[in-house]
Write an enzyme that holds these catalytic residues in place. Structure first.
Site, PDB file in Angstrom:
ATOM      1  N   GLN A   2      20.159  44.108  24.832  1.00 37.25           N
ATOM      2  CA  GLN A   2      21.172  45.141  24.583  1.00 37.25           C
ATOM      3  C   GLN A   2      21.308  45.346  23.079  1.00 37.25           C
ATOM      4  O   GLN A   2      21.464  44.380  22.319  1.00 37.25           O
ATOM      5  CB  GLN A   2      22.535  44.742  25.178  1.00 37.25           C
ATOM      6  CG  GLN A   2      23.547  45.878  25.095  1.00 37.25           C
ATOM      7  CD  GLN A   2      24.893  45.559  25.739  1.00 37.25           C
ATOM      8  OE1 GLN A   2      25.128  44.434  26.188  1.00 37.25           O
ATOM      9  NE2 GLN A   2      25.770  46.541  25.783  1.00 37.25           N
ATOM     10  N   HIS A  23      25.962  51.199  29.337  1.00 38.07           N
ATOM     11  CA  HIS A  23      25.039  52.272  29.714  1.00 38.07           C
ATOM     12  C   HIS A  23      24.063  51.775  30.751  1.00 38.07           C
ATOM     13  O   HIS A  23      23.598  50.632  30.695  1.00 38.07           O
ATOM     14  CB  HIS A  23      24.275  52.829  28.498  1.00 38.07           C
ATOM     15  CG  HIS A  23      23.567  51.792  27.690  1.00 38.07           C
ATOM     16  ND1 HIS A  23      24.206  51.010  26.760  1.00 38.07           N
ATOM     17  CD2 HIS A  23      22.265  51.395  27.672  1.00 38.07           C
ATOM     18  CE1 HIS A  23      23.339  50.191  26.196  1.00 38.07           C
ATOM     19  NE2 HIS A  23      22.143  50.392  26.744  1.00 38.07           N
TER      20      HIS A  23
HETATM   21  P1  5GP Z   1      19.909  48.866  25.077  1.00 43.10           P
HETATM   22  O1  5GP Z   1      18.811  48.294  24.215  1.00 43.10           O
HETATM   23  O2  5GP Z   1      21.261  48.642  24.411  1.00 43.10           O
HETATM   24  O3  5GP Z   1      19.901  48.447  26.513  1.00 43.10           O
HETATM   25  O4  5GP Z   1      19.663  50.434  25.130  1.00 43.10           O
HETATM   26  C1  5GP Z   1      19.960  51.286  24.083  1.00 43.10           C
HETATM   27  C2  5GP Z   1      19.041  52.469  24.210  1.00 43.10           C
HETATM   28  O5  5GP Z   1      19.531  53.494  23.382  1.00 43.10           O
HETATM   29  C3  5GP Z   1      17.598  52.183  23.777  1.00 43.10           C
HETATM   30  O6  5GP Z   1      16.723  52.411  24.869  1.00 43.10           O
HETATM   31  C4  5GP Z   1      17.371  53.187  22.639  1.00 43.10           C
HETATM   32  O7  5GP Z   1      16.073  53.747  22.638  1.00 43.10           O
HETATM   33  C5  5GP Z   1      18.444  54.221  22.873  1.00 43.10           C
HETATM   34  N1  5GP Z   1      18.904  54.893  21.680  1.00 43.10           N
HETATM   35  C6  5GP Z   1      19.149  54.315  20.471  1.00 43.10           C
HETATM   36  N2  5GP Z   1      19.586  55.247  19.598  1.00 43.10           N
HETATM   37  C7  5GP Z   1      19.611  56.433  20.281  1.00 43.10           C
HETATM   38  C8  5GP Z   1      19.993  57.775  19.913  1.00 43.10           C
HETATM   39  O8  5GP Z   1      20.408  58.065  18.785  1.00 43.10           O
HETATM   40  N3  5GP Z   1      19.875  58.727  20.879  1.00 43.10           N
HETATM   41  C9  5GP Z   1      19.432  58.429  22.140  1.00 43.10           C
HETATM   42  N4  5GP Z   1      19.343  59.461  22.995  1.00 43.10           N
HETATM   43  N5  5GP Z   1      19.076  57.188  22.522  1.00 43.10           N
HETATM   44  C10 5GP Z   1      19.177  56.200  21.600  1.00 43.10           C
END
Ligand code: 5GP
Ligand code: ZN
Length: 119
Positions: A99, A105
């Site tokens: 994360q 999300h």
């Molecule tokens: P996590 O790693 O927290 O599970 O997921 C965060 C997600 O947010 C990642 O897949 C990353 O690519 C996405 N993400 C990061 N910054 C942005 C952004 O500015 N816009 C969008 N649409 N996605 C983002």
């Protein structure tokens, strides 16, 4: 306060329109938009408009909104024609699990074969 917008949170900024995103769905309680760094042909993030740091804290504090996120993940999959072929809903929880954005999300991933267990 729990649920309030956090000034330093990227996804709160997307909710507030301060950071652009490619929206695919929106409801009173949720937004769905394409991941900026897609890991599959379909890679959509579904978020609550309210700020909670992860899925479990969202579910504990606002269970009906957690249900909205899950329902919208299914609607995204149907919109993207994934429901016949299978897809994955992922909630990375904690830095050790990958994360990086601490606003709850769901990742909706599909459009290619998905191995199990994931890395
Ligand atoms: P996590 O790693 O927290 O599970 O997921 C965060 C997600 O947010 C990642 O897949 C990353 O690519 C996405 N993400 C990061 N910054 C942005 C952004 O500015 N816009 C969008 N649409 N996605 C983002
Ligand atoms: Zn937030």
């Amino acid at each position: 306060m729990a649920g309030e917008p956090q000034g330093d949170c990227l996804f709160c900024k997307i909710v507030q329109g301060e950071v652009p995103a490619t929206l695919v769905r929106a409801t009173e309680t949720t937004l769905a938009f394409r991941d900026i760094n897609p890991q599959a042909p379909t890679h959509v993030l579904v978020i609550p408009r309210l700020h909670y740091p992860d899925a479990a804290s969202l579910a504990a504090a606002a269970p009906s909104v957690a249900a909205d996120v899950l329902r919208e993940a299914g609607e995204v999959a149907a919109d993207e024609k994934l429901d016949g072929q299978g897809y994955r809903i992922v909630f990375n929880t904690g830095a050790g699990a990958g994360q990086t954005v601490f606003h709850a999300h769901a990742h909706v991933l599909g459009g290619r074969g998905l191995n199990w267990p994931p890395g």
